[in-house]
Design an enzyme around this catalytic site. Structure first.
Site, mmCIF file in Angstrom:
data_model
loop_
_atom_site.group_PDB
_atom_site.id
_atom_site.type_symbol
_atom_site.label_atom_id
_atom_site.label_comp_id
_atom_site.label_asym_id
_atom_site.label_seq_id
_atom_site.Cartn_x
_atom_site.Cartn_y
_atom_site.Cartn_z
ATOM 1 N N CYS A 1 47.208 26.607 101.258
ATOM 2 C CA CYS A 1 45.857 26.362 100.751
ATOM 3 C C CYS A 1 44.792 27.057 101.615
ATOM 4 O O CYS A 1 44.644 28.264 101.534
ATOM 5 C CB CYS A 1 45.610 24.867 100.612
ATOM 6 S SG CYS A 1 44.202 24.470 99.541
ATOM 7 N N HIS B 1 50.457 22.903 97.344
ATOM 8 C CA HIS B 1 50.701 21.956 98.436
ATOM 9 C C HIS B 1 52.153 21.468 98.457
ATOM 10 O O HIS B 1 52.441 20.320 98.089
ATOM 11 C CB HIS B 1 49.746 20.768 98.315
ATOM 12 C CG HIS B 1 48.339 21.106 98.689
ATOM 13 N ND1 HIS B 1 47.881 21.008 99.976
ATOM 14 C CD2 HIS B 1 47.327 21.591 97.941
ATOM 15 C CE1 HIS B 1 46.612 21.394 100.008
ATOM 16 N NE2 HIS B 1 46.260 21.764 98.785
ATOM 17 N N GLU C 1 53.822 20.508 100.971
ATOM 18 C CA GLU C 1 53.993 19.419 101.949
ATOM 19 C C GLU C 1 53.884 18.042 101.296
ATOM 20 O O GLU C 1 54.402 17.060 101.830
ATOM 21 C CB GLU C 1 52.976 19.563 103.090
ATOM 22 C CG GLU C 1 51.584 19.048 102.835
ATOM 23 C CD GLU C 1 50.739 19.907 101.909
ATOM 24 O OE1 GLU C 1 49.612 19.505 101.580
ATOM 25 O OE2 GLU C 1 51.205 21.008 101.511
#
Length: 265
Positions: A122, A231, A233
């Site tokens: 990001c 994203h 994660e």
């Protein structure tokens, strides 16, 4: 009979620096990294995460290159300052973090040249693009023909923000296509900014249906380098693709660790 002692060096984890934001905590300047990156680096990449302060005067690339086995550039509510890529003024809704800009952007070319594996997410994706001479579009949703890549309903619990997704095309033969075993997949979209002009020497790994660059690697780097706009994660518990990204990064960090140990033996 003597029991052999385990070799502690055989179980040492690779050291991964994780970029932080400069924030204010109870009136004091502070440095913060979101837990999702720390957890994914520790649990999925199987590395030792160390938070890197957003302190330009306290960092230097040579010391870092000699000390770490990888770097994760995190997402953030803040954006790279437009002054860093020649745009005249910030967008009206843009949150900046000039301390992080000053700390991270000068380090990146030297760390990559030194062979340090890199995973950028990001804001980190945007930092790499700017460090390689690219530019950013501050409000993708305002551009004709573009998807709205922003998060949806803010009244949802924050972990549900990362449920929003769209299709992406993975470039055949690229890093992500090999990890996914496919040329199409879904990713969680959560960004206002996007790439306007891709930096020199960056190789596209994935694009959105509207043509926006969603991932790239660094063409001249021999080590693992990957930058993604979404994203992973936040999806390591339910997405094999997200896990594969952090696993591949961890493998690269362990390879770097072995090289660094030999160099300093």
């Amino acid at each position: 009979m003597n029991t052999p002692h385990p070799n502690p060096r055989a179980t040492l984890r690779p050291i991964v620096a994780i970029s932080s934001d400069r924030i204010e905590r109870h009136g004091h300047p502070a440095h913060a990294a979101l837990h999702g990156y720390v957890r994914a680096t520790s649990e999925i990449s199987q590395a030792l995460p160390l938070v890197l302060p957003a302190l330009a005067d306290g960092l230097d690339a040579d010391t870092l290159a000699a000390s770490i086995d990888g770097i994760v550039l995190t997402g953030s509510p803040s954006n790279v300052s437009p002054q860093r890529y020649g745009s005249p003024s910030p967008h009206r809704e843009m949150l900046l973090d000039i301390h992080r800009d000053a700390a991270i952007l000068p380090l990146l070319p030297a760390l990559v040249a030194a062979g340090v594996p890199l995973l950028a997410v990001c804001r980190g994706f945007q930092e790499v693009n700017v460090a390689w001479g690219g530019t950013l579009e501050p409000a993708v949703h305002e551009q004709s023909g573009r998807l709205d890549h922003r998060e949806g309903d803010h009244d949802r619990p924050i972990e549900r923000w990362y449920d929003d997704s769209h299709d992406i095309h993975l470039v055949e033969g690229g890093v992500l296509a090999r990890l996914a075993g496919a040329t199409r997949t879904q990713v969680n979209s959560l960004h206002h900014q996007g790439i306007e002009r891709l930096g020199a020497g960056l190789r596209i790994e994935a694009t959105a249906p509207d043509g926006l660059v969603e991932a790239f690697s660094i063409a001249g780097a021999s080590q693992f380098t990957l930058a993604v706009q979404w994203h992973p994660e936040m999806r390591v518990d339910d997405s094999p693709f997200a896990r594969a990204i952090f696993e591949a990064f961890g493998d690269a960090c362990r390879a770097r660790q072995q090289l660094r140990r030999r160099a300093f033996a």
